[in-house]
Design a protein around this motif. Structure first.
Motif, PDB file in Angstrom:
ATOM      1  N   ASP A 115       0.826  -1.206   0.000  1.00 39.82           N
ATOM      2  CA  ASP A 115       0.000   0.000   0.000  1.00 39.82           C
ATOM      3  C   ASP A 115       0.862   1.259   0.000  1.00 39.82           C
ATOM      4  N   LEU A 116       1.954   1.218   0.747  1.00 40.05           N
ATOM      5  CA  LEU A 116       2.876   2.350   0.780  1.00 40.05           C
ATOM      6  C   LEU A 116       3.479   2.599  -0.597  1.00 40.05           C
ATOM      7  N   ARG A 117       3.935   1.539  -1.236  1.00 41.97           N
ATOM      8  CA  ARG A 117       4.536   1.690  -2.562  1.00 41.97           C
ATOM      9  C   ARG A 117       3.523   2.160  -3.590  1.00 41.97           C
ATOM     10  N   ALA A 118       2.271   1.746  -3.451  1.00 41.53           N
ATOM     11  CA  ALA A 118       1.239   2.164  -4.403  1.00 41.53           C
ATOM     12  C   ALA A 118       1.041   3.673  -4.363  1.00 41.53           C
ATOM     13  N   ILE A 119       1.056   4.256  -3.174  1.00 45.05           N
ATOM     14  CA  ILE A 119       0.893   5.713  -3.051  1.00 45.05           C
ATOM     15  C   ILE A 119       2.077   6.430  -3.674  1.00 45.05           C
ATOM     16  N   TRP A 120       3.279   5.986  -3.341  1.00 39.97           N
ATOM     17  CA  TRP A 120       4.478   6.654  -3.845  1.00 39.97           C
ATOM     18  C   TRP A 120       4.630   6.495  -5.350  1.00 39.97           C
ATOM     19  N   LEU A 121       4.440   5.289  -5.854  1.00 40.70           N
ATOM     20  CA  LEU A 121       4.650   5.042  -7.276  1.00 40.70           C
ATOM     21  C   LEU A 121       3.597   5.728  -8.132  1.00 40.70           C
ATOM     22  N   THR A 122       2.354   5.781  -7.662  1.00 44.71           N
ATOM     23  CA  THR A 122       1.313   6.482  -8.411  1.00 44.71           C
ATOM     24  C   THR A 122       1.649   7.961  -8.546  1.00 44.71           C
ATOM     25  N   PHE A 123       2.075   8.550  -7.449  1.00 47.46           N
ATOM     26  CA  PHE A 123       2.438   9.965  -7.467  1.00 47.46           C
ATOM     27  C   PHE A 123       3.604  10.211  -8.428  1.00 47.46           C
ATOM     28  N   ALA A 124       4.664   9.410  -8.305  1.00 47.32           N
ATOM     29  CA  ALA A 124       5.850   9.619  -9.141  1.00 47.32           C
ATOM     30  C   ALA A 124       5.553   9.350 -10.614  1.00 47.32           C
ATOM     31  N   ALA A 125       4.769   8.309 -10.910  1.00 46.97           N
ATOM     32  CA  ALA A 125       4.508   7.953 -12.305  1.00 46.97           C
ATOM     33  C   ALA A 125       3.694   9.042 -13.003  1.00 46.97           C
ATOM     34  N   ILE A 126       2.665   9.552 -12.357  1.00 46.60           N
ATOM     35  CA  ILE A 126       1.832  10.583 -12.997  1.00 46.60           C
ATOM     36  C   ILE A 126       2.624  11.866 -13.205  1.00 46.60           C
ATOM     37  N   MET A 127       3.453  12.245 -12.233  1.00 44.28           N
ATOM     38  CA  MET A 127       4.255  13.452 -12.421  1.00 44.28           C
ATOM     39  C   MET A 127       5.277  13.277 -13.537  1.00 44.28           C
ATOM     40  N   LEU A 128       5.900  12.117 -13.617  1.00 47.18           N
ATOM     41  CA  LEU A 128       6.880  11.877 -14.677  1.00 47.18           C
ATOM     42  C   LEU A 128       6.239  11.968 -16.058  1.00 47.18           C
ATOM     43  N   VAL A 129       5.111  11.300 -16.237  1.00 45.88           N
ATOM     44  CA  VAL A 129       4.439  11.315 -17.543  1.00 45.88           C
ATOM     45  C   VAL A 129       3.982  12.725 -17.891  1.00 45.88           C
ATOM     46  N   MET A 130       3.398  13.433 -16.916  1.00 39.60           N
ATOM     47  CA  MET A 130       2.912  14.781 -17.187  1.00 39.60           C
ATOM     48  C   MET A 130       4.050  15.736 -17.548  1.00 39.60           C
ATOM     49  N   LEU A 131       5.170  15.654 -16.847  1.00 38.46           N
ATOM     50  CA  LEU A 131       6.257  16.582 -17.111  1.00 38.46           C
ATOM     51  C   LEU A 131       7.032  16.230 -18.379  1.00 38.46           C
ATOM     52  N   LEU A 132       7.110  14.960 -18.716  1.00 38.82           N
ATOM     53  CA  LEU A 132       7.817  14.553 -19.931  1.00 38.82           C
ATOM     54  C   LEU A 132       7.034  14.901 -21.196  1.00 38.82           C
ATOM     55  N   PHE A 133       5.717  14.810 -21.128  1.00 48.98           N
ATOM     56  CA  PHE A 133       4.879  15.042 -22.315  1.00 48.98           C
ATOM     57  C   PHE A 133       3.840  16.118 -22.021  1.00 48.98           C
ATOM     58  N   PHE A 134       4.256  17.176 -21.341  1.00 49.10           N
ATOM     59  CA  PHE A 134       3.255  18.149 -20.879  1.00 49.10           C
ATOM     60  C   PHE A 134       2.586  18.885 -22.031  1.00 49.10           C
ATOM     61  N   ASP A 135       3.367  19.344 -23.008  1.00 48.28           N
ATOM     62  CA  ASP A 135       2.782  20.161 -24.071  1.00 48.28           C
ATOM     63  C   ASP A 135       1.676  19.428 -24.830  1.00 48.28           C
ATOM     64  N   PRO A 136       1.903  18.214 -25.350  1.00 47.86           N
ATOM     65  CA  PRO A 136       0.797  17.538 -26.049  1.00 47.86           C
ATOM     66  C   PRO A 136      -0.350  17.164 -25.114  1.00 47.86           C
ATOM     67  N   ILE A 137      -0.033  16.796 -23.864  1.00 44.57           N
ATOM     68  CA  ILE A 137      -1.107  16.451 -22.922  1.00 44.57           C
ATOM     69  C   ILE A 137      -1.965  17.676 -22.623  1.00 44.57           C
ATOM     70  N   PHE A 138      -1.331  18.828 -22.434  1.00 41.67           N
ATOM     71  CA  PHE A 138      -2.090  20.029 -22.118  1.00 41.67           C
ATOM     72  C   PHE A 138      -2.942  20.467 -23.303  1.00 41.67           C
ATOM     73  N   VAL A 139      -2.404  20.335 -24.517  1.00 41.75           N
ATOM     74  CA  VAL A 139      -3.208  20.665 -25.707  1.00 41.75           C
ATOM     75  C   VAL A 139      -4.431  19.769 -25.782  1.00 41.75           C
ATOM     76  N   PHE A 140      -4.259  18.485 -25.462  1.00 43.67           N
ATOM     77  CA  PHE A 140      -5.405  17.573 -25.480  1.00 43.67           C
ATOM     78  C   PHE A 140      -6.415  17.931 -24.385  1.00 43.67           C
ATOM     79  N   ILE A 141      -5.923  18.282 -23.202  1.00 37.96           N
ATOM     80  CA  ILE A 141      -6.830  18.641 -22.106  1.00 37.96           C
ATOM     81  C   ILE A 141      -7.673  19.849 -22.487  1.00 37.96           C
ATOM     82  N   ARG A 142      -7.078  20.807 -23.200  1.00 35.31           N
ATOM     83  CA  ARG A 142      -7.821  22.009 -23.573  1.00 35.31           C
ATOM     84  C   ARG A 142      -8.969  21.695 -24.511  1.00 35.31           C
TER      85      ARG A 142
END
Length: 298
Positions: A115-142
């Motif tokens: 359970d501890l690892r699930a919280i940490w890994l979820t947080f790190a994985a979403i931030m990594l994906v968002m920051l690596l591909f932010f521009d196309p993701i943000f364009v899609f969100i808009r």
């Protein structure tokens, strides 16, 4: 028997009162003997033994690294690099910092290491994906309905972290993971919009490292003393997070006070610009702007 013919022993009522009082005193003494003192030698010995373990030293060292780094950063005059600026930027998003600390307390209360690892890994994985591909993701969100309510992501993330701290058992396990993802997504939006179109890797890396330190270090240290005593503090912090989210949400919908422009004075020509700014142009005696080009007659 006394000379008056009365018994010399205690009366029956007095004997019963004395017996009841002695029983009450015995019970009080037993309760005091059973209740451990907060500074009892046994508890101090247990704390000393815990402090001597390697996991505690690692957790304490990781926790102290952050304040020491921040102190040196602010005390030593130097030119800030993008890595350092990214870490300081994360600390400036106050409501999400508090939400991350709430997630850290929730991870300290996790029932299993998975359970501890699930919280940490979820947080790190979403931030990594968002920051690596932010521009196309943000364009899609808009292009989605979410693009119209992006300002609500942060208060919803803060409230989700607070509500998760109130749950227990399996509901809290899943709620903490979901709140971890929401908080990471919201913080990534703040970081990406501040670095939109530039994509400085050092800035994003510093922000990510600071966020992970806020999530991991307090929870890892508190986990060394995990117990039922964390329930009440976690719910108090959860209540604060919900209240903060409500205040932030209300502040977004309350209109700002509009200050009426002052009336024009003599010798000034007033006119609002497209953004509402009041422009005042000085006039001469004939009512012509002093900055206007001369006419052919002049």
């Amino acid at each position: 028997m006394t000379k008056q013919g009365k018994p010399s022993g205690p009366r029956p009522g007095q004997a019963e009162a004395a017996a009841a009082q002695s029983r009450a005193e015995r019970r009080r003494a037993e309760r005091q003997a059973r209740a451990p003192s907060p500074v009892s030698p046994g508890r101090m010995a247990a704390l000393s033994a815990k402090a001597a373990t390697t996991p505690f030293r690692i957790a304490a060292g990781l926790f102290l690294f952050g304040p020491l780094f921040l102190l040196l950063s602010q005390a030593i005059p130097h030119d800030y690099g993008f890595l350092e600026l990214g870490g300081l930027f994360t600390l400036s998003v106050y409501d999400l910092v508090l939400a991350i600390l709430g997630l850290s307390i929730g991870s300290a209360m996790a029932e299993t290491a998975a359970d501890l690892r699930a919280i940490w890994l979820t947080f790190a994985a979403i931030m990594l994906v968002m920051l690596l591909f932010f521009d196309p993701i943000f364009v899609f969100i808009r292009t989605t309905p979410l693009g119209d309510v992006l300002y609500l992501i942060a208060p919803v993330a803060v409230a989700s972290a607070g509500l998760a701290l109130w749950l227990k058992g399996a509901p809290r396990r899943y709620a903490m993971v979901a709140a971890s993802g929401l908080v990471a997504f919201s913080l990534s939006l703040f970081i990406g919009l501040d670095d939109l179109g530039v994509g400085i890797a050092d800035f994003a890396s510093g922000a990510l490292f600071c966020a992970l330190w806020l999530l991991v270090s307090p929870g890892l240290l508190l986990r060394q003393f995990r117990g039922p005593w964390l329930i009440i503090p976690s719910r108090i912090i959860g209540s604060w997070l919900v209240v903060i989210a409500i205040i932030v949400t209300v502040s977004l919908y309350v209109p700002m006070p509009v200050v009426a422009p002052p009336p024009p004075t003599d010798g000034l020509q007033s006119g609002p610009l497209s953004d509402g700014t009041l422009l005042e142009i000085p006039l001469d005696d004939q009512g012509v702007s002093e900055d206007s080009p001369p006419t052919p007659e002049q």
